[in-house]
Design a protein around this motif. Structure first.
Motif, PDB file in Angstrom:
ATOM      1  N   HIS A  10       0.826  -1.216   0.000  1.00  0.00           N
ATOM      2  CA  HIS A  10       0.000   0.000   0.000  1.00  0.00           C
ATOM      3  C   HIS A  10       0.856   1.260   0.000  1.00  0.00           C
ATOM      4  O   HIS A  10       1.357   1.679   1.042  1.00  0.00           O
ATOM      5  CB  HIS A  10      -0.911  -0.001   1.229  1.00  0.00           C
ATOM      6  N   HIS A  24       1.370   5.353  -2.188  1.00  0.00           N
ATOM      7  CA  HIS A  24       0.855   6.363  -3.123  1.00  0.00           C
ATOM      8  C   HIS A  24       2.069   7.093  -3.704  1.00  0.00           C
ATOM      9  O   HIS A  24       2.307   8.264  -3.389  1.00  0.00           O
ATOM     10  CB  HIS A  24      -0.072   7.340  -2.403  1.00  0.00           C
ATOM     11  N   LYS A  57     -10.304   0.691  -6.020  1.00  0.00           N
ATOM     12  CA  LYS A  57     -10.162   1.195  -4.648  1.00  0.00           C
ATOM     13  C   LYS A  57     -11.115   2.355  -4.430  1.00  0.00           C
ATOM     14  O   LYS A  57     -11.241   3.215  -5.288  1.00  0.00           O
ATOM     15  CB  LYS A  57      -8.712   1.665  -4.436  1.00  0.00           C
ATOM     16  N   HIS A  59      -6.403  -1.236   5.215  1.00  0.00           N
ATOM     17  CA  HIS A  59      -6.143  -0.842   6.620  1.00  0.00           C
ATOM     18  C   HIS A  59      -6.816  -1.821   7.595  1.00  0.00           C
ATOM     19  O   HIS A  59      -6.158  -2.509   8.310  1.00  0.00           O
ATOM     20  CB  HIS A  59      -6.580   0.591   6.953  1.00  0.00           C
ATOM     21  N   ASP A  78       1.206   2.583   3.555  1.00  0.00           N
ATOM     22  CA  ASP A  78       0.395   3.753   3.199  1.00  0.00           C
ATOM     23  C   ASP A  78       1.298   4.980   3.091  1.00  0.00           C
ATOM     24  O   ASP A  78       0.977   6.058   3.598  1.00  0.00           O
ATOM     25  CB  ASP A  78      -0.755   3.994   4.176  1.00  0.00           C
TER      26      ASP A  78
HETATM   27 ZN   LIG Z   1      -3.598   4.963   1.290  1.00  0.00          ZN
END
Ligand SMILES: [Zn+2]
Length: 577
Positions: A89, A91, A312, A403, A466
């Protein structure tokens, strides 16, 4: 696991699995190879041809395959080798650009935040907006928002917006500029809550109302060349800490354009699985049509480098900002500024709206995943998966829980039964447990990232960071160092927190390694290609500076990567060669 006795035992049993055909192009030998195969076998050597592993065994067995003039021999010098690590995960395209304009320092305290704002006020022309984002209040020593008065004092002549997730704290000038005062009424029919003090004056805290800010920021000019350069720098840093594969859990047309550009030039040094976003508001027909379009996207095709694995969306708010959707009320909170004792958080999409989306993604044979933080949101999504499963079996679709920090015993069992694959962020346990325990109490954290229970129930979960801001494995938000991640899952230790958070959910070292390798390969539909050092798989691996299975546990988190290899080509070396 106890070596070296077991190592010897494993070597004796290790099958010589060398493929037929021409001799290997390379043999890596005299190492301690953690194959992460099904039995977690340790080995000494492996052979590679055409970027793939063609044999695993003892040094003698693998060297016997070598041919002079054809096979390069690499002596691993007894070092430990792991499969290339996978982050489930990130970005990356947005994270890489965070500091394009200026460097953003670490902020541990309210004073750090105010010093940063005061510093920006010195260089930005008066009247220009000063914004900062994703400084989570749970991670500030004081565990609270900066106040409107503090922001006024730090930058009296600039409108200031302190964003955290969907919420934002602003100063007086920002309120005035946006036309928000004690008489303000929300008229756009959307979610949101304006916090007011006992006298009815806005405190400056706008919950899910950042859209009201009338920001007039100078537009930052970035070119494709800038974006490619910064993303390339980030991927180099991923390689440096051992990552060879990631999942972009918020992919869109812009980020895909960058990855395709890199891939086309032979510059992509990290494999990227894509969970593509789609609009979740608008007409139901338009939403389903956008899902149909993703199903027909050329990047749905099999690829070892870049592939859309599914979709997503964001189902609830955040646990770091006070808007995760919980089964029980959050409770009145000074940390999060919650006044209503019945407040349970925010669900962005109703179950009735969610069902057709999940059904359509399943119909196309894609993985659906959603940001779900609170146990209420997790349960809502699991209920939908259960309903869709009655029509379309979802086990092979590996539906996601992104998550799923707060779970329940029942969820753990359903996850295993339906083959749902949670993608979990240990770094939040490390950075946020102190404040979360303060908010919810220790007992309500019983199924916070319940990794041991998930695996014991027969489920598969994978680890991710994340990562959303800045470059740097420990200074980024969220830190993406996978060895720190492993250490957290094993110790359940947290920053500024005494003891362990529910150590009954701790993983073994073996499980922690699998969490960042073979489990994640399964989450990303790459289990036939990646995630272990086995014959037939792509030769992605790392050489590290210590023995992860036997080093003192606190040394594990400072593991250094000496070399990173992708398809047997070296993409990183700590010696710089
Ligand atoms: Zn995220």
């Amino acid at each position: 696991m106890k070596s070296p006795l077991l190592l010897v035992a494993c070597l004796a049993l290790a099958p010589l699995s060398a493929a037929e055909g021409p001799p290997p192009e390379a043999v890596f030998h005299s190492g301690k190879i953690v194959t992460v195969n099904r039995d977690f076998t340790l080995s000494e050597a492996f052979a590679v041809r055409g970027g793939r592993i063609v044999g695993v065994g003892t040094t003698a067995q693998m060297r016997a395959l070598a041919r002079p003039g054809v096979t390069e021999l690499h002596d691993l010098g007894g070092r430990m080798v792991l499969p290339g690590l996978i982050d489930s995960h990130v970005h990356p395209s947005a994270a890489a650009m965070t500091e394009f304009e200026h460097r953003i320092p670490d902020m541990d305290t309210i004073a750090d935040v105010l010093a940063y704002i005061a510093g920006r006020a010195k260089v930005e022309p008066p009247g220009d907006w000063i914004s900062l984002s994703q400084v989570f209040i749970t991670r500030l020593k004081e565990a609270r928002f900066p106040t409107r008065a503090e922001l006024d004092a730090a930058a009296p002549h600039h409108p200031v917006a302190f964003h955290t997730g969907p919420d934002v704290m602003v100063n007086s000038l920002a309120l005035a500029r946006s036309g928000i005062d004690r008489n303000f009424v929300l008229k756009d029919g959307r979610e949101g809550y304006l916090e007011k003090d006992a006298n009815g004056e806005p405190t400056g805290l706008l919950r899910s109302l950042a859209r009201l800010l009338k920001k007039t920021s100078r537009s930052v000019k970035t070119t494709d060349a800038d974006r490619l350069k910064w993303l390339g720098d980030l991927f180099q840093d991923y390689n440096k800490i051992g990552l060879t594969t990631v999942a972009d859990r918020g992919a869109n047309a812009q980020s895909i354009k960058l990855y395709e550009n890199m891939l086309g030039r032979g510059d992509l040094k990290v494999r990227v699985a894509l969970s593509h976003t789609f609009p979740t508001s608008g007409s139901p027909e338009a939403i389903l049509k956008s899902i149909d379009e993703l199903a027909a996207h050329p990047l749905r095709a099999e690829s070892g480098w870049l592939r859309i694995i599914g979709t997503k969306m964001w189902l609830d708010g955040g646990m770091l900002t006070g808007s995760a959707y919980m089964l029980k009320p959050w409770g009145v909170s000074t940390i999060y500024g919650i006044q209503d004792p019945l407040y349970r958080g925010v669900l962005n999409v109703s179950p009735e709206q969610l069902l057709p989306m999940v059904r359509r993604v399943a119909k196309h044979g894609m993985q659906f995943t959603a940001h779900v933080q609170g146990d209420g949101a997790v349960t809502t999504l699991m209920d939908i998966y259960e309903r869709v499963n009655a029509e379309i079996p979802i086990k092979n679709l590996r539906m996601g829980l992104t998550h799923s920090s707060f779970m329940t015993r029942e969820t753990v069992e359903r996850v295993a039964r339906l083959g749902v694959v949670p993608d979990i962020q240990p770094i939040w346990l490390y950075l946020d447990a102190r404040t979360l325990v303060q908010q919810f109490g220790y007992d309500r954290m019983r199924y916070f990232q319940p990794l041991r229970s998930l695996l014991a129930a027969g489920g598969i979960a994978g680890g991710g960071s994340d990562h959303m801001q800045k470059i740097g494995d420990l200074r980024s938000i969220n830190p993406y160092n996978p060895f720190l991640g492993m250490w957290i899952t094993i110790t359940r230790g947290a920053k500024w927190y005494e003891g362990q958070l529910h150590p009954e959910e701790a993983l073994t070292r073996r499980q922690a390694i699998e969490f960042y390798t073979r489990n994640n390969a399964t989450l990303l539909f790459w289990e036939k290609e990646l995630g272990s050092i086995e014959t037939g798989k792509r030769a992605d691996f790392i050489v590290i500076d210590r023995d992860l299975l036997n080093c003192p546990i606190d040394d594990l988190k400072t593991t250094r990567v000496l070399q990173t290899w992708l398809e047997a080509k070296r993409v990183y070396s700590s010696s710089g060669q």
